[in-house]
Design a protein around this motif. Structure first.
Motif, PDB file in Angstrom:
ATOM      1  N   ALA A   1     -35.886 -51.801  56.456  1.00 31.46           N
ATOM      2  CA  ALA A   1     -35.841 -50.344  56.602  1.00 31.46           C
ATOM      3  C   ALA A   1     -34.451 -49.857  56.225  1.00 31.46           C
ATOM      4  CB  ALA A   1     -36.186 -49.932  58.033  1.00 31.46           C
ATOM      5  N   VAL A   2     -34.356 -48.572  55.935  1.00 35.95           N
ATOM      6  CA  VAL A   2     -33.096 -47.967  55.514  1.00 35.95           C
ATOM      7  C   VAL A   2     -32.866 -46.697  56.326  1.00 35.95           C
ATOM      8  CG1 VAL A   2     -31.807 -46.960  53.583  1.00 35.95           C
ATOM      9  CG2 VAL A   2     -33.353 -48.890  53.175  1.00 35.95           C
ATOM     10  N   VAL A   3     -31.601 -46.463  56.671  1.00 36.05           N
ATOM     11  CA  VAL A   3     -31.197 -45.212  57.316  1.00 36.05           C
ATOM     12  C   VAL A   3     -30.234 -44.488  56.389  1.00 36.05           C
ATOM     13  CG1 VAL A   3     -30.061 -44.155  59.302  1.00 36.05           C
ATOM     14  CG2 VAL A   3     -31.462 -46.205  59.610  1.00 36.05           C
ATOM     15  N   LEU A   4     -30.483 -43.207  56.179  1.00 42.84           N
ATOM     16  CA  LEU A   4     -29.578 -42.362  55.411  1.00 42.84           C
ATOM     17  C   LEU A   4     -29.011 -41.310  56.347  1.00 42.84           C
ATOM     18  CD1 LEU A   4     -28.256 -41.391  52.772  1.00 42.84           C
ATOM     19  CD2 LEU A   4     -30.339 -40.067  52.323  1.00 42.84           C
ATOM     20  N   VAL A   5     -27.690 -41.342  56.536  1.00 45.57           N
ATOM     21  CA  VAL A   5     -27.006 -40.423  57.436  1.00 45.57           C
ATOM     22  C   VAL A   5     -26.436 -39.262  56.619  1.00 45.57           C
ATOM     23  CG1 VAL A   5     -25.150 -40.201  59.134  1.00 45.57           C
ATOM     24  CG2 VAL A   5     -26.454 -42.338  58.978  1.00 45.57           C
ATOM     25  N   LEU A   6     -26.717 -38.040  57.092  1.00 46.54           N
ATOM     26  CA  LEU A   6     -26.357 -36.826  56.362  1.00 46.54           C
ATOM     27  C   LEU A   6     -25.424 -35.972  57.221  1.00 46.54           C
ATOM     28  CD1 LEU A   6     -29.950 -35.957  55.110  1.00 46.54           C
ATOM     29  CD2 LEU A   6     -28.137 -37.076  53.790  1.00 46.54           C
ATOM     30  N   VAL A  14     -30.988 -39.333  59.331  1.00 45.42           N
ATOM     31  CA  VAL A  14     -30.256 -38.872  60.512  1.00 45.42           C
ATOM     32  C   VAL A  14     -29.275 -37.818  60.035  1.00 45.42           C
ATOM     33  CG1 VAL A  14     -28.707 -39.497  62.394  1.00 45.42           C
ATOM     34  CG2 VAL A  14     -30.494 -41.105  61.659  1.00 45.42           C
ATOM     35  N   GLY A  15     -29.510 -36.556  60.393  1.00 42.38           N
ATOM     36  CA  GLY A  15     -28.671 -35.481  59.897  1.00 42.38           C
ATOM     37  C   GLY A  15     -28.154 -34.598  61.006  1.00 42.38           C
ATOM     38  N   HIS A  16     -26.897 -34.184  60.891  1.00 44.54           N
ATOM     39  CA  HIS A  16     -26.271 -33.309  61.884  1.00 44.54           C
ATOM     40  C   HIS A  16     -25.994 -31.945  61.269  1.00 44.54           C
ATOM     41  CE1 HIS A  16     -22.493 -31.843  64.057  1.00 44.54           C
ATOM     42  NE2 HIS A  16     -23.473 -31.741  64.934  1.00 44.54           N
ATOM     43  N   ARG A  49     -40.006 -41.665  56.315  1.00 45.09           N
ATOM     44  CA  ARG A  49     -41.015 -41.776  57.369  1.00 45.09           C
ATOM     45  C   ARG A  49     -40.615 -41.011  58.620  1.00 45.09           C
ATOM     46  NH1 ARG A  49     -42.810 -43.135  53.480  1.00 45.09           N
ATOM     47  NH2 ARG A  49     -43.903 -45.043  52.854  1.00 45.09           N
ATOM     48  N   THR A  50     -39.306 -40.941  58.888  1.00 45.41           N
ATOM     49  CA  THR A  50     -38.815 -40.367  60.137  1.00 45.41           C
ATOM     50  C   THR A  50     -37.586 -39.515  59.858  1.00 45.41           C
ATOM     51  OG1 THR A  50     -39.577 -42.301  61.373  1.00 45.41           O
ATOM     52  CG2 THR A  50     -37.942 -40.903  62.458  1.00 45.41           C
ATOM     53  N   VAL A  51     -37.491 -38.393  60.564  1.00 49.70           N
ATOM     54  CA  VAL A  51     -36.286 -37.571  60.542  1.00 49.70           C
ATOM     55  C   VAL A  51     -35.775 -37.430  61.963  1.00 49.70           C
ATOM     56  CG1 VAL A  51     -35.345 -35.258  60.157  1.00 49.70           C
ATOM     57  CG2 VAL A  51     -36.881 -36.287  58.452  1.00 49.70           C
ATOM     58  N   CYS A  52     -34.493 -37.714  62.145  1.00 52.91           N
ATOM     59  CA  CYS A  52     -33.802 -37.493  63.407  1.00 52.91           C
ATOM     60  C   CYS A  52     -32.767 -36.400  63.154  1.00 52.91           C
ATOM     61  CB  CYS A  52     -33.152 -38.780  63.905  1.00 52.91           C
ATOM     62  SG  CYS A  52     -32.313 -38.617  65.492  1.00 52.91           S
ATOM     63  N   LEU A 100     -29.265 -42.336  71.561  1.00 51.35           N
ATOM     64  CA  LEU A 100     -30.512 -41.725  71.089  1.00 51.35           C
ATOM     65  C   LEU A 100     -30.805 -42.143  69.650  1.00 51.35           C
ATOM     66  CD1 LEU A 100     -31.604 -38.041  71.613  1.00 51.35           C
ATOM     67  CD2 LEU A 100     -31.734 -39.054  69.342  1.00 51.35           C
ATOM     68  N   VAL A 101     -29.798 -42.040  68.792  1.00 51.21           N
ATOM     69  CA  VAL A 101     -30.004 -42.384  67.377  1.00 51.21           C
ATOM     70  C   VAL A 101     -30.351 -43.864  67.232  1.00 51.21           C
ATOM     71  CG1 VAL A 101     -28.895 -42.543  65.126  1.00 51.21           C
ATOM     72  CG2 VAL A 101     -28.553 -40.510  66.543  1.00 51.21           C
ATOM     73  N   ARG A 102     -29.638 -44.720  67.923  1.00 52.88           N
ATOM     74  CA  ARG A 102     -29.925 -46.162  67.832  1.00 52.88           C
ATOM     75  C   ARG A 102     -31.366 -46.465  68.217  1.00 52.88           C
ATOM     76  NH1 ARG A 102     -24.725 -46.766  70.315  1.00 52.88           N
ATOM     77  NH2 ARG A 102     -25.765 -47.022  72.341  1.00 52.88           N
TER      78      ARG A 102
END
Length: 233
Positions: free
Chosen positions: A24-29, A108-110, A127-130, A201-203
């Protein structure tokens, strides 16, 4: 760790241990500004705030095969109608998909990065947005979340972006997806006072994506009629 450059945007990566298959991959924005043509920099506070989050994701999930990326935009502003960070995020997602075909991506975007994540959720890999303290306008589209999941977290003391707007957005999104929840934290916009809680939460969201088993707290909020004002303690 390596970087991939495209025009002036760039990706910084924290990769799994050598020999670990990427699952899986996480892209932080990171966040930004409503308008601004100044070149974005890794020295910008909005970018620097997301470095600890990316590192926290890496430490907790790299052994499970999660590759973590942090995007530096070309410019600092959203710049309607150009929507510059949306263009950059799509470039990043295309590159990730080319490298890891079929790997599910969690965004994962702030703040402005949260709005960007919402807009690019229609990408085939996502697949998922945080969305953390996301900037949301009244006409924000949500149909792209059909078949995807959305986790929103917002500080109740946030005076920069609107907790009410993120609640209404999550409520609308439940019309197209049954995988939506929203958490409230007693904190402000910068996520500094309770940084460890935001990181936790993010983890846990990312761990659910990597393993295919949602965190019990997240799953419970998604299944609850009251899961759009859930407390994350």
């Amino acid at each position: 760790m390596h970087a991939l450059d495209g025009e002036a945007a760039a990706l910084r990566s924290w990769s799994p241990p050598h020999g670990t298959a990427v699952r899986a991959v996480v892209l932080v924005l990171p966040g930004g500004r409503s308008r601004g043509r100044q070149p974005a920099s890794t020295r910008n506070l909005a970018y620097r705030r997301m470095v600890p989050i990316a590192r926290s994701i890496h430490r907790s999930s790299a052994a499970d095969g999660v590759d973590t990326y942090l995007l530096r935009y070309r410019v600092r502003g959203w710049n309607e109608p150009s929507q510059d960070p949306v263009r950059d995020a799509r470039w990043a997602l295309d590159g990730i998909r080319a490298r890891y075909p079929g790997a599910p991506v969690t965004l994962v975007g702030h703040s402005m990065g949260g709005r960007t994540a919402l807009r690019v959720a229609d990408h085939a890999s996502v697949r998922t947005v945080c969305a953390l303290a996301p900037w949301i306008e009244a006409d924000e589209p949500f149909a792209q979340f059909a078949g995807r999941e959305l986790i929103v977290a917002h500080g109740t003391r946030d005076h920069t972006t609107s907790p009410k707007a993120s609640y209404e957005y999550a409520l609308n999104t439940r019309d197209v997806s049954d995988r939506v929840c929203r958490f409230e934290l007693a904190d402000g916009h910068a996520m500094l006072r309770r940084a460890d809680t935001w990181h936790d939460l993010v983890r846990r969201v990312v761990a659910g994506t990597a393993t295919g088993t949602a965190d019990p707290t997240v799953a419970g909020a998604m299944d609850s009629p009251d899961g759009l004002r859930a407390r994350w303690s």
